[in-house]
Enzyme design. Structure first.
Site, PDB file in Angstrom:
ATOM      1  N   LYS A   2       0.805  -1.223   0.000  1.00  0.00           N
ATOM      2  CA  LYS A   2       0.000   0.000   0.000  1.00  0.00           C
ATOM      3  C   LYS A   2       0.841   1.278   0.000  1.00  0.00           C
ATOM      4  O   LYS A   2       0.339   2.337  -0.400  1.00  0.00           O
ATOM      5  CB  LYS A   2      -0.939   0.005   1.205  1.00  0.00           C
ATOM      6  CG  LYS A   2      -2.056  -1.025   1.136  1.00  0.00           C
ATOM      7  CD  LYS A   2      -3.079  -0.656   0.081  1.00  0.00           C
ATOM      8  CE  LYS A   2      -4.315  -1.543   0.175  1.00  0.00           C
ATOM      9  NZ  LYS A   2      -5.370  -1.154  -0.778  1.00  0.00           N
ATOM     10  N   SER A  15       0.899  -9.994  -0.389  1.00  0.00           N
ATOM     11  CA  SER A  15       0.566  -8.570  -0.345  1.00  0.00           C
ATOM     12  C   SER A  15       0.801  -7.891   0.993  1.00  0.00           C
ATOM     13  O   SER A  15       0.885  -6.665   1.045  1.00  0.00           O
ATOM     14  CB  SER A  15      -0.896  -8.373  -0.750  1.00  0.00           C
ATOM     15  OG  SER A  15      -1.750  -9.116   0.106  1.00  0.00           O
TER      16      SER A  15
END
Length: 408
Positions: free
Chosen positions: A52, A302
């Site tokens: 992110k 992720s």
């Protein structure tokens, strides 16, 4: 080269002023198991332990005159925004669900320091998102979507830029976890038809599959928040424009308990700490065995923002899914020797993990909640056969979600 690819390459180059590329590591354990060259793109090793930071960096570098950024996040986007707010010296107001793991809340505070303030609002991300947008409309500032923003999507595409540079070519398959769709849209936009992209989402938040079936993003009636990094109730509109032609067979929805098994395996076998969303791509390999054999495959891990206070729950879910732990209600006769008789029925690999009388007032029988752990799933067939032969009445409640909420 398209404009998008030029901009994605520029975004990736600019990131080097903040953090190095995340590793692309070939995993011998997974490669041997699936008969393929399996690589892990270790986004769990970024400065904020998730990808992110990429979208936050790219969007914020394009708003250089902005002094206030507002965002909503289940945790990882919040950390990326907080990190960048402190790095470039601007203020951030961050909204997070009340149900966000404490580890993610604490790290957001650490990364942002005095540059950020945090508001805990709503039980689900979509409630938090609405609150953040309302605050931003009232107080001002630049709202930074975690996934439904062109600059964020462009920033996430830097994952693909790095993969191709590190591998020296494009892989044949890339497996992408899906929440709101920003990272999937970015990576897919970079690789296009050169790579077979596959998408994985939690069964309790399958918003991409719902959007593809409806022909537009739709809101899910209910979202399971366990896979918090991908527990999104509605796919972003911009990601949908990129992903709208994805074939349904290329989208995999995985049960939350199944993801737990991969988290435990990666921790025990590889020493890799993954959060639930970070384990999605690796767990999906089991569904893709025939597609990927002999091929080069990249799984995007992720995120690794895992609160170890959740480890007992993860282990419990993994054991129940793999079939080595079960709960059942036993109708035990209220007479001397009944408990000893039951204990004699247990096999050599069966271990009592829980034993609790639920009703003690009955004259002839009592209800007992029993949790049994064993080493092999097939041991339960033998145990239940012995219980049947002994005439002991029991009910397996392992997969009864209603009873589990109250008893387990």
């Amino acid at each position: 080269m398209t404009d998008f690819m030029t901009q994605a390459r520029a975004a990736e180059a600019a990131m080097r002023d903040v953090f190095p590329p995340t590793p692309l590591q070939k995993n011998a354990h997974l490669s041997e198991r699936f008969g393929a060259d399996i690589y892990l793109k270790r986004e769990d090793l970024s400065p904020v332990r998730s990808y992110k930071i990429r979208g936050a960096f790219n969007a914020m570098r394009k708003q250089q005159d902005q002094q206030l950024f507002v965002c909503a996040s289940a945790g990882n986007h919040a950390q990326g925004v907080a990190f960048m707010c402190k790095h470039i010296g601007v203020k951030g107001v961050i909204f997070m669900p009340v149900t966000t793991p404490q580890q993610k809340i604490q790290k957001t505070r650490i990364f942002g320091g005095e540059n950020v303030e945090i508001h805990l609002v709503g039980d689900y991300f979509d409630d938090t998102l609405a609150a953040a947008q309302e605050w931003c409309a009232r107080e001002g500032g630049h709202f930074l979507s975690p996934f439904d923003d062109a600059d964020v999507i462009e920033g996430q595409s830097s994952i693909a830029v790095e993969i191709e540079a590190q591998l020296g070519r494009a892989p044949e398959h890339v497996i992408l976890p899906v929440g709101g769709g920003g990272m999937s849209a970015g990576v897919t936009s970079w690789f296009g038809d050169r790579v077979h992209s596959l998408y994985v989402e939690p069964a309790g938040g399958a918003c991409l599959r719902a959007a593809l079936k409806a022909g537009r993003p739709v809101s899910l009636d209910k979202v399971d928040t366990f896979v918090d990094g991908a527990a999104v109730g509605r796919l972003g509109q911009r990601p949908f424009e990129v992903l709208k032609d994805v074939p349904l067979p290329d989208v995999i929805a995985l049960p939350e308990d199944r993801v737990c098994a991969t988290m435990i395996e990666m921790l025990n076998v590889e020493g890799i700490v993954l959060e639930p969303a970070g384990a999605l791509a690796v767990e999906a390999l089991g569904d893709l065995r025939t597609w990927i054999r002999g091929k080069t495959v990249v799984c995007v891990t992720s995120g690794g923002n895992f609160d170890f206070e959740r480890l007992p729950e993860v282990k419990e879910r993994a054991q129940r899914y793999s079939g080595v732990k079960k709960y059942f209600l036993l109708r035990l006769p209220q007479r001397p020797g009944a408990l000893k008789e039951f204990l004699g029925i247990l096999g050599p690999e069966d271990d009592i993990a829980r034993f609790e009388y639920l009703k003690k007032s009955a004259r002839n029988f009592g209800s007992v909640l029993i949790g049994i752990e064993t080493k092999r799933p097939e041991n339960f067939s033998d145990l239940f056969a012995r219980l049947d032969a002994a005439g002991m009445a029991y009910t397996d409640i392992t997969n009864d979600e209603t009873l589990a909420q109250f008893l387990i």
